[in-house]
Scaffold this motif. Structure first.
Motif, short mmCIF file in Angstrom:
data_model
loop_
_atom_site.label_atom_id
_atom_site.label_comp_id
_atom_site.label_asym_id
_atom_site.label_seq_id
_atom_site.Cartn_x
_atom_site.Cartn_y
_atom_site.Cartn_z
N PHE A 194 0.67 -1.17 -0.18
CA PHE A 194 0.16 -0.01 0.03
C PHE A 194 0.97 1.09 -0.01
O PHE A 194 0.55 2.46 -0.43
N ARG A 195 1.97 1.19 0.67
CA ARG A 195 2.79 2.29 0.59
C ARG A 195 4.42 1.63 0.24
O ARG A 195 5.36 1.56 1.24
N TYR A 197 -0.47 6.72 -1.38
CA TYR A 197 -1.22 5.55 -1.36
C TYR A 197 -1.49 4.86 -2.65
O TYR A 197 -1.80 5.40 -3.53
N SER A 221 -1.13 5.75 -7.81
CA SER A 221 -1.22 6.55 -6.52
C SER A 221 -2.82 7.05 -6.27
O SER A 221 -3.25 8.01 -7.03
N MET A 273 -5.11 8.63 -4.52
CA MET A 273 -5.72 9.72 -3.50
C MET A 273 -5.56 11.03 -3.95
O MET A 273 -5.14 11.44 -5.18
#
Length: 574
Positions: free
Chosen positions: A70-71, A80, A103, A105
């Protein structure tokens, strides 16, 4: 399945909230247009306590800062998403190793990037005239320069004016001074006649407006700045536009499936899946602006099939998805004995990234590859986290003694060698080729039922030769610095350490611009040749990459395209 329609008719619907989408949202909303921004990930504001990771200690993470899917850049990184997102696969064919970073977000990738903010130069827009490879852009540097100037002043970028012919000057804030490891790099590079200049990066080293603070040198720009001192699309474009009265409705956690069209084939809006309730919705708009990233925008167009557009929206040329290309990348690091046993009683974190860099200096007419690269430098004494340390086996090989251990011995050795490793990365230009592409996989969908992308991509010998040149250069500079190399020099068997395509996250070219609708997807204003009320403002329209990072050019071209949209709407041309 029932599709829920929103009754509002927006002047513009923007898909994606990164550099291109964020800039378009700012320009269009401040011109008085009512705008919808549709983002596949959640809302994000680094100033909100629940979103802050800046200035946190590694022990505040259950993984001590270690990366996750996730990261992938670390547990405190702002991005994210990653190359492997659960429920959102992509596929590869014929041995392709393309890696697709997304990404999810508000602000997209701009929340965590290195903020290296370089203009493309005059040669970069007309490189076919220089070496015969690829195609020229239908625009020149002079067409984009006014927008580069505006972006410099709007967002802020530090650097120095050097008069370099293909690395254009701009409007720069004061750059930070080189740190100790960078002084070593300067000496080593100049010994080999490789130029070094202050970096050009979008962090504020002085106040430019009341919306944003000034960098306080924590070195953690990848975590997204809670005082908005570094550039991110949310904090520097979307939030200020809303504050200035721009009408922007945010639709977050919404995955766009396709662009909707009418009987005449013109765009009427978009359909998206709400990730929270898994229902499908429709938004209506006069203009659709795709800024979802080069590959995501191509995916949306290819999935937007209709009677009028049987090959996908804007794809009568069969060029959507083709000419995909990413920056080249290779790296090397060395231990510098002269940097051992450093005092740590002062803070030299600096900005989040390099303070100096080397733009391309070579003469390609004397080399076995046609395009160049720049050198990025890393090192210093930033905050350690899980896995930061040193390769114990390598150090033991150098010194013939045991390094590391437990307790006090480990602490002592960590302090002894901490900050003594310097690395460099080459980031260069590859050639746009039609046979490198993404397409819709005929058998695979994501968890939202949307067909996914399938990639076909291979490096050519030019990129491999360029990586060899990088490694030879790194070795020479690090040797000049008195370095002891970490690991063996990458050889021919692994393409001299050339990263997989997509790994550098600079993919461009999937909806290339051009004057001929038979060989390109958009015109010089990033407007679809086939549908006049659809525009693309990410890196998809790039005719070619350059030996620079692409974000500053995305921003400038998005501003240019968005001002054109405003003008065309006023004239009732779209």
């Amino acid at each position: 399945m029932q599709i829920i329609e929103n009754s509002t008719v927006y002047d513009a619907i923007i898909v994606g909230s990164g550099a291109g989408g964020g800039m378009s949202a700012k320009v269009l909303s401040e011109a008085g247009l009512k705008v919808a921004v549709v983002e596949a990930g959640p809302f994000f504001d680094p100033a909100m306590p629940e979103h802050q990771t800046q200035l946190k200690w590694p022990y505040e993470s259950p993984r001590r800062g270690k990366s996750t899917k996730f990261r992938p850049f670390g547990d405190f990184d702002a991005a994210y998403g990653g190359w492997d997102i659960e429920g959102e696969p992509y596929t590869q064919k014929d041995g392709t190793q393309f890696e697709w970073f997304r990404s999810r977000m508000l602000g997209g990738r701009t929340n965590h990037w290195g903020r290296i903010s370089l203009r493309f130069g005059p040669k970069d827009f007309k490189h076919k005239d220089v070496d015969g490879h690829g195609d020229n852009w239908p625009i020149s540097y002079d067409d984009v320069k006014p927008y580069y100037d505006k972006v410099d002043k709007m967002i802020g970028v530090f650097g120095t004016n050097e008069g370099l012919p293909n690395d254009p000057d701009g409007f720069f804030l004061p750059p930070p001074k080189p740190r100790l490891h960078e002084l070593f790099y300067i000496k080593g590079a100049r010994k080999s006649n490789i130029p070094v200049y202050p970096s050009r990066m979008s962090m504020l080293t002085k106040k430019i407006n009341n919306d944003r603070g000034v960098c306080f040198y924590c070195g953690q720009c990848n975590r997204a700045c809670q005082v908005y001192a570094d550039f991110s699309a949310g904090t520097c474009l979307i939030f200020p536009a809303q504050k200035n009265g721009g009408q922007i409705d945010l639709f977050v956690n919404c995955m766009v499936r396709e662009v909707n069209t009418d009987e005449e084939g013109r765009a009427t809006g978009v359909s998206y899946i709400n990730k929270e309730d898994r229902k499908e919705y429709k938004l209506k708009g006069k203009v659709v602006v795709l800024g979802a990233s080069a590959c995501s925008s191509a995916r949306i167009l290819l999935n937007s099939k209709s009677k009028q557009h049987p090959n996908g929206l804007g794809n009568s040329s069969d060029v959507v998805g083709r000419y995909l290309h990413d920056s080249t990348g290779a790296d090397r690091a060395a231990f510098i004995p002269d940097l051992m046993n450093r005092k740590v009683s002062y803070n030299e974190d600096g900005v989040g990234g390099m303070h100096v860099y080397s733009p391309w200096w070579g003469d390609n007419s004397k080399l076995d590859f046609p395009r160049g690269y720049h050198i990025e430098v890393w090192g210093g004494m930033g905050m350690p986290s899980y896995g930061f340390g040193f390769n114990v086996n390598e150090f033991n090989k150098f010194f013939g003694t045991k390094v590391g251990g437990y307790g006090g011995v480990l602490r002592s050795d960590a302090k002894k060698y901490y900050g003594a490793v310097v690395g460099m990365a080459g980031r260069g230009e590859s050639i746009a080729r039609k046979e490198n592409y993404c397409e819709i996989d005929p058998t695979t969908v994501d968890e939202f039922g949307i067909p996914v992308l399938r990639f076909n991509y291979k490096w050519s010998q030019y990129e491999i030769n360029q990586a060899k040149h990088m490694q030879d250069t790194f070795e020479e500079i690090l040797t000049n610095m008195g370095g002891e190399f970490m690991g063996e020099k990458p050889g021919k068997d692994i393409n001299y350490g050339l990263h997989n395509p997509g790994n550098i996250i600079h993919e461009v070219g999937t909806t290339r611009m051009g004057d001929d609708p038979k060989t390109s997807v958009t015109n010089k204003f990033q407007q679809l040749h086939d549908v006049d009320n659809v525009f693309i403002v990410d890196a998809g329209p790039f005719t070619s990459q350059a030996d620079k990072n692409c974000t500053w050019t995305i921003l400038a071209l998005s501003m240019r395209a968005s001002e054109y949209i405003v003008e065309q709407l006023k004239q009732q041309n779209i």
